[in-house]
Design a protein around this motif. Structure first.
Motif, PDB file in Angstrom:
ATOM      1  N   UNK A  68       3.372  32.257  43.043  1.00  0.00           N
ATOM      2  CA  UNK A  68       3.528  30.809  43.031  1.00  0.00           C
ATOM      3  C   UNK A  68       4.831  30.460  43.736  1.00  0.00           C
ATOM      4  N   UNK A  69       4.955  29.204  44.147  1.00  0.00           N
ATOM      5  CA  UNK A  69       6.154  28.779  44.880  1.00  0.00           C
ATOM      6  C   UNK A  69       7.418  29.014  44.051  1.00  0.00           C
ATOM      7  N   UNK A  70       7.366  28.661  42.768  1.00  0.00           N
ATOM      8  CA  UNK A  70       8.560  28.837  41.929  1.00  0.00           C
ATOM      9  C   UNK A  70       8.921  30.314  41.786  1.00  0.00           C
ATOM     10  N   UNK A  71       7.891  31.177  41.663  1.00  0.00           N
ATOM     11  CA  UNK A  71       8.173  32.620  41.605  1.00  0.00           C
ATOM     12  C   UNK A  71       8.868  33.068  42.875  1.00  0.00           C
ATOM     13  N   UNK A  72       8.360  32.543  43.995  1.00  0.00           N
ATOM     14  CA  UNK A  72       8.938  32.933  45.284  1.00  0.00           C
ATOM     15  C   UNK A  72      10.405  32.549  45.335  1.00  0.00           C
ATOM     16  N   UNK A  73      10.712  31.347  44.833  1.00  0.00           N
ATOM     17  CA  UNK A  73      12.113  30.914  44.859  1.00  0.00           C
ATOM     18  C   UNK A  73      12.961  31.825  43.985  1.00  0.00           C
ATOM     19  N   UNK A  74      12.447  32.167  42.791  1.00  0.00           N
ATOM     20  CA  UNK A  74      13.215  33.060  41.915  1.00  0.00           C
ATOM     21  C   UNK A  74      13.449  34.400  42.580  1.00  0.00           C
ATOM     22  N   UNK A  75      12.376  34.936  43.193  1.00  0.00           N
ATOM     23  CA  UNK A  75      12.513  36.239  43.864  1.00  0.00           C
ATOM     24  C   UNK A  75      13.542  36.168  44.977  1.00  0.00           C
ATOM     25  N   UNK A  76      13.490  35.073  45.726  1.00  0.00           N
ATOM     26  CA  UNK A  76      14.438  34.929  46.835  1.00  0.00           C
ATOM     27  C   UNK A  76      15.868  34.888  46.328  1.00  0.00           C
ATOM     28  N   UNK A  77      16.067  34.155  45.243  1.00  0.00           N
ATOM     29  CA  UNK A  77      17.421  34.076  44.685  1.00  0.00           C
ATOM     30  C   UNK A  77      17.890  35.453  44.239  1.00  0.00           C
ATOM     31  N   UNK A  78      17.015  36.187  43.569  1.00  0.00           N
ATOM     32  CA  UNK A  78      17.402  37.526  43.107  1.00  0.00           C
ATOM     33  C   UNK A  78      17.726  38.433  44.290  1.00  0.00           C
ATOM     34  N   UNK A  79      16.911  38.312  45.348  1.00  0.00           N
ATOM     35  CA  UNK A  79      17.159  39.135  46.540  1.00  0.00           C
ATOM     36  C   UNK A  79      18.532  38.823  47.116  1.00  0.00           C
ATOM     37  N   UNK A  80      18.828  37.549  47.220  1.00  0.00           N
ATOM     38  CA  UNK A  80      20.111  37.133  47.789  1.00  0.00           C
ATOM     39  C   UNK A  80      21.261  37.608  46.910  1.00  0.00           C
ATOM     40  N   UNK A  81      21.022  37.576  45.607  1.00  0.00           N
ATOM     41  CA  UNK A  81      22.069  37.974  44.664  1.00  0.00           C
ATOM     42  C   UNK A  81      22.465  39.424  44.853  1.00  0.00           C
ATOM     43  N   UNK A  82      21.497  40.253  45.257  1.00  0.00           N
ATOM     44  CA  UNK A  82      21.748  41.691  45.401  1.00  0.00           C
ATOM     45  C   UNK A  82      22.971  41.973  46.248  1.00  0.00           C
ATOM     46  N   UNK A  83      23.013  41.318  47.389  1.00  0.00           N
ATOM     47  CA  UNK A  83      24.110  41.643  48.301  1.00  0.00           C
ATOM     48  C   UNK A  83      25.212  40.617  48.289  1.00  0.00           C
ATOM     49  N   UNK A  84      25.213  39.728  47.282  1.00  0.00           N
ATOM     50  CA  UNK A  84      26.122  38.597  47.338  1.00  0.00           C
ATOM     51  C   UNK A  84      27.536  38.984  46.941  1.00  0.00           C
ATOM     52  N   UNK A  85      28.501  38.547  47.763  1.00  0.00           N
ATOM     53  CA  UNK A  85      29.900  38.763  47.406  1.00  0.00           C
ATOM     54  C   UNK A  85      30.374  37.566  46.609  1.00  0.00           C
TER      55      UNK A  85
END
Lengths: 246, 233
Positions: free
Chosen positions: B181-198
């Protein structure tokens, strides 16, 4: 030269280096720094002020012809830091562009649109080999109808941003550090505070007290949107106010 | 223009091993840019680190509209991105004028990619130092395309660019499912970004754009981003 597989031209024209850098753009920034002057811009609640050093290298020069502060239209000013000849070329083109805008669209060119135009032109020089980037950082100021007083800065790389306060030239980083401290609590500076913050920032980073003839000051105000350079007397008043305050 | 004739030879030429090194260098420039990523449902997300708080007013948005139903984000050189956005918007508008129909996502991507390819072959110019993620929703449904400085483009279910790209892609591969779902996609994207976030991820240093079956590409407000960030915690 151990630069990997660079062809050797990557330092002479704006093509990529092996690290993905554009050396000509970086060198243009250096040219701005080595021009030897520092400029400051500060945006207050209802005014914008820019200040720069006025260094006249020869006593025989006509002082009034030495200036880095240019009116682009009645309401927009441009402070150019860097190579003076490049600055004059940019100013001429900006004046033309703003005048055509007014003619074509029937209203004054907004400050941010002019800043974007300058930045887009700068980008072209970073991509086409036949023209080098200009060695100029341009600070553009004016009062926008919807957004109030605006200060924008465009650089040789084609970046442009709006600023609450900024600097360019030799002591750029020191000035920005100074300004960050002053603007930290998000103060809404009055006109006098805006001008005096800008001037005292310059005095602080250069560690000297100026005479009124050694600096140039340009302002726009919400109550009087015309871009104006301050007279020597007005600058003197502000300098006095600063020294009495300290 | 007049000066161009001095440079009527391509600056991007083949090396003895058959490589176009200027394009490789352009990709390096992209790789050192801020991370951006997209998931097909469709969403673009990207990190934006202001250099000092003095910039914060009049933040220049990195996610841009090309048409009401097509959005784009980049990794790499901002000024080059602006040029491509300008050209693409014009191409989309010209298509609309001519055919009285909104331009399909694939067509716009192809035309933009053509421009980027031209700058790898024309005289006196260098390639664009950006990779683009184009997300749109048209009659064929949601689509996500990535366009590289060479002008080559592919359709993706999910992709990432810029710094930290390999970690991001690995993460996305694990998490992507066809029926997100769109909301799942947004959550996944945020988590992905968080991985490498300084540093601390917040609505002040990321941008999110989304498009759904309503076919309207929209950039989320900081408040909406905060809501999604809270859900992810």
């Amino acid at each position: 030269m151990s630069r990997g597989s660079g062809t050797g031209y990557d330092r002479h024209i704006t093509i990529f280096s092996p690290e993905g850098r554009l050396f000509q753009v970086e060198y243009a920034f250096k040219a701005v720094k080595t021009a030897g002057i520092t400029s400051i811009g500060v945006r207050g609640k209802d005014s914008v002020c820019v200040v720069t050093q006025k260094k006249v290298p020869d006593k025989l020069l006509d002082q009034s012809s030495v200036s880095h502060l240019f009116p682009i239209t009645k309401y927009i000013g441009l402070l150019a830091t860097g190579i003076t000849a490049d600055a004059r070329s940019l100013v001429q083109q900006a004046r033309n562009e703003a005048a055509e805008f007014r003619f074509s669209y029937g209203y004054e060119m907004p400050v941010d649109i002019l800043a974007k135009w300058i930045a887009d032109k700068s980008q072209v020089y970073t991509q086409h080999a036949y023209m080098r980037p200009l060695g100029v950082v341009a600070m553009v100021l004016g009062v926008d109808e919807e957004n109030g007083p605006l200060l924008y800065k465009s650089d040789p790389a084609g970046h442009f941003y709006g600023h609450m306060a900024t600097s360019a030239g030799m002591k750029e980083q020191e000035a920005i550090n100074f300004l960050e401290k002053k603007m930290k609590e998000n103060p809404a500076f009055t006109y006098d505070e805006t001008v005096q913050t800008a001037i005292s920032a310059l005095q602080s980073v250069l560690q000297e007290d100026f005479k009124a003839t050694e600096i140039e000051v340009g302002v726009v105000r919400a109550e009087n949107k015309v871009f104006r350079t301050l007279t020597t007397e007005e600058i003197e008043e502000h300098l006095t106010a600063i020294s009495e305050r300290d | 223009e007049m000066g161009d004739s001095q440079y009527s030879f391509s600056l991007t030429t083949f090396s003895p091993s058959g490589k176009l090194v200027q394009i490789e260098h352009a990709l390096t420039a992209v790789g050192s840019g801020q991370t951006s990523l997209g998931i097909k449902d469709c969403l673009l997300q990207e990190t934006y680190l202001p250099l000092t708080f003095l910039f914060r007013l009049f933040q220049v948005q990195k996610i841009q509209h090309l048409t009401p139903n097509i959005g784009v984000v980049y990794s790499g050189m901002g000024p080059d991105f602006r040029v491509l956005v300008k050209k693409s918007r014009k191409q989309a508008e010209q298509y609309l004028r001519l055919y009285k129909e909104p331009i399909p996502v694939t067509q716009l991507v192809r035309e933009t990619a053509t421009v980027m390819q031209e700058f790898t072959q024309s005289g006196g110019v260098r390639p664009f130092g950006v990779s683009l993620l184009v997300a749109g929703y048209d009659d064929k449904g949601p689509q996500l395309y990535q366009v590289d400085p060479s002008g080559s483009y592919f359709s993706w279910k999910a992709s990432a660019m810029g710094k930290n790209v390999s970690n991001a892609k690995t993460f996305l591969e694990k998490r992507y499912t066809e029926d997100m779902e769109l909301d799942d996609a947004i959550h996944t994207a945020i988590l992905t970004l968080k991985e490498g976030f300084e540093g601390e991820i917040s609505s002040k240093n990321i941008e999110i754009g989304k498009i759904g079956a309503d076919k309207v590409f929209r950039v989320l407000t900081p408040a909406e981003i905060d809501d999604y960030l809270a859900e992810v915690e």
